[in-house]
Write a protein that holds these residues in place. Structure first.
Motif, short mmCIF file in Angstrom:
data_model
loop_
_atom_site.label_atom_id
_atom_site.label_comp_id
_atom_site.label_asym_id
_atom_site.label_seq_id
_atom_site.Cartn_x
_atom_site.Cartn_y
_atom_site.Cartn_z
N LEU A 14 0.83 -1.21 0.00
CA LEU A 14 0.00 0.00 0.00
C LEU A 14 0.86 1.25 0.00
O LEU A 14 0.52 2.25 -0.66
CB LEU A 14 -0.93 -0.01 1.22
CG LEU A 14 -2.01 -1.10 1.23
CD1 LEU A 14 -2.81 -1.03 2.52
CD2 LEU A 14 -2.93 -0.97 0.02
N LEU A 15 1.98 1.21 0.72
CA LEU A 15 2.87 2.37 0.74
C LEU A 15 3.47 2.60 -0.64
O LEU A 15 3.51 3.75 -1.12
CB LEU A 15 3.97 2.14 1.77
CG LEU A 15 5.02 3.26 1.90
CD1 LEU A 15 4.36 4.56 2.32
CD2 LEU A 15 6.09 2.87 2.90
N PHE A 16 3.91 1.53 -1.31
CA PHE A 16 4.45 1.68 -2.66
C PHE A 16 3.38 2.25 -3.60
O PHE A 16 3.66 3.14 -4.41
CB PHE A 16 4.92 0.32 -3.19
CG PHE A 16 6.13 -0.22 -2.49
CD1 PHE A 16 7.03 0.64 -1.87
CD2 PHE A 16 6.37 -1.59 -2.43
CE1 PHE A 16 8.13 0.14 -1.21
CE2 PHE A 16 7.48 -2.08 -1.77
CZ PHE A 16 8.37 -1.22 -1.15
N ALA A 17 2.16 1.69 -3.51
CA ALA A 17 1.09 2.16 -4.38
C ALA A 17 0.77 3.64 -4.13
O ALA A 17 0.58 4.42 -5.08
CB ALA A 17 -0.16 1.30 -4.17
N ALA A 18 0.70 4.03 -2.87
CA ALA A 18 0.40 5.42 -2.54
C ALA A 18 1.50 6.35 -3.04
O ALA A 18 1.23 7.43 -3.59
CB ALA A 18 0.23 5.57 -1.03
N CYS A 19 2.76 5.95 -2.88
CA CYS A 19 3.87 6.78 -3.37
C CYS A 19 3.83 6.92 -4.88
O CYS A 19 4.01 8.01 -5.43
CB CYS A 19 5.20 6.17 -2.92
SG CYS A 19 5.50 6.26 -1.15
N THR A 20 3.57 5.80 -5.59
CA THR A 20 3.50 5.86 -7.05
C THR A 20 2.34 6.73 -7.51
O THR A 20 2.47 7.53 -8.45
CB THR A 20 3.35 4.43 -7.61
OG1 THR A 20 4.45 3.64 -7.18
CG2 THR A 20 3.30 4.45 -9.12
N ALA A 21 1.18 6.57 -6.86
CA ALA A 21 0.02 7.39 -7.22
C ALA A 21 0.30 8.86 -6.98
O ALA A 21 -0.04 9.72 -7.82
CB ALA A 21 -1.20 6.94 -6.42
N LEU A 26 1.29 14.09 -9.25
CA LEU A 26 2.06 15.33 -9.27
C LEU A 26 2.65 15.57 -10.66
O LEU A 26 2.59 16.70 -11.18
CB LEU A 26 3.18 15.25 -8.23
CG LEU A 26 4.10 16.47 -8.12
CD1 LEU A 26 3.29 17.70 -7.74
CD2 LEU A 26 5.20 16.23 -7.10
N ALA A 27 3.21 14.52 -11.27
CA ALA A 27 3.78 14.68 -12.61
C ALA A 27 2.70 15.03 -13.61
O ALA A 27 2.91 15.86 -14.51
CB ALA A 27 4.49 13.39 -13.02
N LEU A 151 -6.03 7.61 -15.48
CA LEU A 151 -5.93 6.20 -15.83
C LEU A 151 -4.53 5.68 -15.57
O LEU A 151 -4.34 4.59 -15.01
CB LEU A 151 -6.32 6.01 -17.30
CG LEU A 151 -6.22 4.57 -17.83
CD1 LEU A 151 -7.17 3.66 -17.06
CD2 LEU A 151 -6.53 4.53 -19.33
N THR A 152 -3.54 6.47 -16.00
CA THR A 152 -2.14 6.06 -15.78
C THR A 152 -1.83 5.95 -14.30
O THR A 152 -1.16 5.01 -13.86
CB THR A 152 -1.19 7.08 -16.45
OG1 THR A 152 -1.49 7.17 -17.84
CG2 THR A 152 0.26 6.65 -16.27
N MET A 153 -2.33 6.91 -13.52
CA MET A 153 -2.08 6.89 -12.08
C MET A 153 -2.70 5.64 -11.45
O MET A 153 -2.07 4.95 -10.64
CB MET A 153 -2.65 8.15 -11.44
CG MET A 153 -2.40 8.25 -9.93
SD MET A 153 -3.29 9.63 -9.19
CE MET A 153 -4.97 9.01 -9.30
N SER A 154 -3.91 5.30 -11.87
CA SER A 154 -4.59 4.12 -11.30
C SER A 154 -3.86 2.84 -11.68
O SER A 154 -3.61 1.98 -10.83
CB SER A 154 -6.04 4.07 -11.78
OG SER A 154 -6.73 5.25 -11.42
N LEU A 155 -3.52 2.72 -12.98
CA LEU A 155 -2.82 1.51 -13.41
C LEU A 155 -1.44 1.41 -12.77
O LEU A 155 -0.99 0.31 -12.40
CB LEU A 155 -2.69 1.50 -14.94
CG LEU A 155 -4.02 1.36 -15.70
CD1 LEU A 155 -3.77 1.44 -17.21
CD2 LEU A 155 -4.72 0.07 -15.35
N SER A 156 -0.74 2.56 -12.65
CA SER A 156 0.59 2.54 -12.02
C SER A 156 0.49 2.13 -10.56
O SER A 156 1.31 1.34 -10.06
CB SER A 156 1.24 3.92 -12.14
OG SER A 156 1.41 4.28 -13.48
#
Length: 442
Positions: A14-21, A26-27, A151-156
């Protein structure tokens, strides 16, 4: 709390997912704002270029009548750019010419960007030109880009959560191995160890500490087992003697003197048992940190002299010479330290041959008791302070009042004073050395 019920692997995922999202969002926001600013800049460049063309075309127009010859040219120019519209108004705001852009992209409300400027830059209060640019296609592009960002954020985030779960599970495999090893540890299997060389660098220290803990547990359990066996052995001999002697005395009628003699013999054995139990209780108290020595300044030279005087008659019987050299002042418990000195002197006298010598040396922060005797093997020196241990197995029987607890008591008392005691045996001499900490030396 929910976080307390989640496994470490799930929390890491969950931490990895939250950081990636968060990073993707932000990007995406930065890219979206940059694209929007870029489109605004392009639109202004286009309208500025058209504004210059219209000014050149209408530079001498000052009334609606003068505009008529230029209308066809204006419409022709606007037809080449269907997304561009033009409005020309006089100084009073009345419209002289107006043609708005056709809707380029149907399917939603149109969006426009305007640029207003005087027809003649030198006459700001003269006729006004208003350029209107249809930017619907830009807005649609930005909307699609925002949808793509979400979409990219969700898939990432989803992909990172899955990869994070796999990576966390792989990385936590050594911890599961530790858990399996810990689950196997019992009184019958204390030899299991972790292979620290196969652990990640971050867990090698923990694995080494767990192995060291298991080694200490194994050693402590072995000592406890040996201690239990020694207790049974030490108590069996006097109890068997008491039982046998009592049975013999009661086997037939005897005189009063026989009974008195039997009771005296039983009393001696009971006193020895009582002393042994008291010593064991003393050691148990020391093991649990309940031994709190009184602190007072002591002249150990005077204490040693008194004990040497007490043991003088025994030494004379064996023609043993007693010597004391040096001075030492410490802060400690007089009764406990006298017990240590008495035990060491008693041992030295028992194991010194006739005509030998027992020396007590006092130095700053250090006391030693030494006597000549057979050298003790190095592997047995550390075990001398174990309970019921005797360096010479042949001496286990028939030791009378000596149960093998004296040196263990000495070590407990010395450690309660913050010091350490050790035994050295070399060149025909056996030496017990006590090191006092600086805080206890005066």
């Amino acid at each position: 709390m929910l976080s307390a019920r989640l496994s470490l692997g799930v929390r890491l995922s969950l931490l990895f997912a939250a950081c990636t999202a968060a990073v993707s969002l932000l990007a995406g926001i930065v890219f979206s704002r940059a694209s929007e600013a870029h489109f605004v800049e392009l639109d202004l460049q286009v309208m500025s270029a058209k504004l210059a063309i219209f000014r050149d075309t209408l530079g001498d127009v000052a009334s609606p009548a003068q505009l008529q010859p230029h209308v066809a040219q204006l419409r022709q120019e606007l037809e080449r750019h269907p997304d561009l519209g033009l409005r020309l108004a006089g100084a009073d705001g009345q419209a002289w010419f107006e043609q708005m852009p056709a809707m380029v992209m149907p399917g939603g409300p149109p969006a426009f960007r305007e640029l207003q400027a005087p027809l003649d830059a030198q006459l700001p209060n003269g006729p006004q030109l208003t350029l209107v640019l249809d930017i619907t296609h830009h807005q649609h592009f930005l909307q699609r880009m925002q949808q793509l960002i979400w979409l990219t954020m969700s898939l990432s985030a989803l992909a990172t959560a899955l990869l994070g779960a796999w990576a966390a599970r792989s990385s936590l495999r050594p911890l599961r191995r530790m858990s399996e090893v810990a689950a196997k540890v019992s009184a019958h299997s204390l030899t299991t160890r972790l292979d620290a060389s196969q652990m990640p660098q971050e867990l090698r220290g923990l694995a080494a500490e767990l192995n060291a803990m298991l080694a200490r547990l194994e050693e402590a359990f072995q000592r406890l087992s040996a201690f239990s066996a020694d207790i049974a052995h030490e108590l069996r001999t006097p109890l068997t003697g008491l039982l046998t002697q009592t049975q013999v005395v009661l086997s037939r009628s005897r005189g009063l003197e026989d009974y008195r003699e039997a009771l005296h013999g039983n009393l001696e054995e009971l006193e020895r048992l009582t002393a042994m139990v008291n010593d064991m209780l003393f050691l148990a108290k020391a093991d649990h940190g309940l031994l709190t020595p009184n602190s007072q300044p002591l002249e150990l030279a005077a204490e040693v002299d008194e004990l040497l005087e007490f043991y003088g008659p025994l030494a004379e019987e064996k023609a043993i010479r007693l010597e004391r050299g040096g001075e030492l002042r410490v802060q400690g418990d007089r009764a406990l330290l006298r017990r240590v000195l008495a035990n060491l002197l008693d041992n030295a006298l028992r194991f010194t041959a006739e005509g030998g010598i027992v020396r007590v040396r006092l130095e700053p922060g250090r006391l030693s008791v030494e006597n000549p005797g057979r050298e003790i093997p190095a592997e047995r020196l550390a075990r001398l302070f174990d309970r019921f241990y005797r360096a010479d197995p042949a001496r286990r029987e028939g030791q009378g009042e000596h149960a093998g607890l004296g040196l263990a008591i000495c070590r407990s008392i010395v450690r309660a004073h913050g010091g350490e005691i050790r035994c050295e045996s070399a060149d025909g001499w056996t030496r017990f050395v006590i090191e006092f900490p600086k805080s206890h030396s005066l």
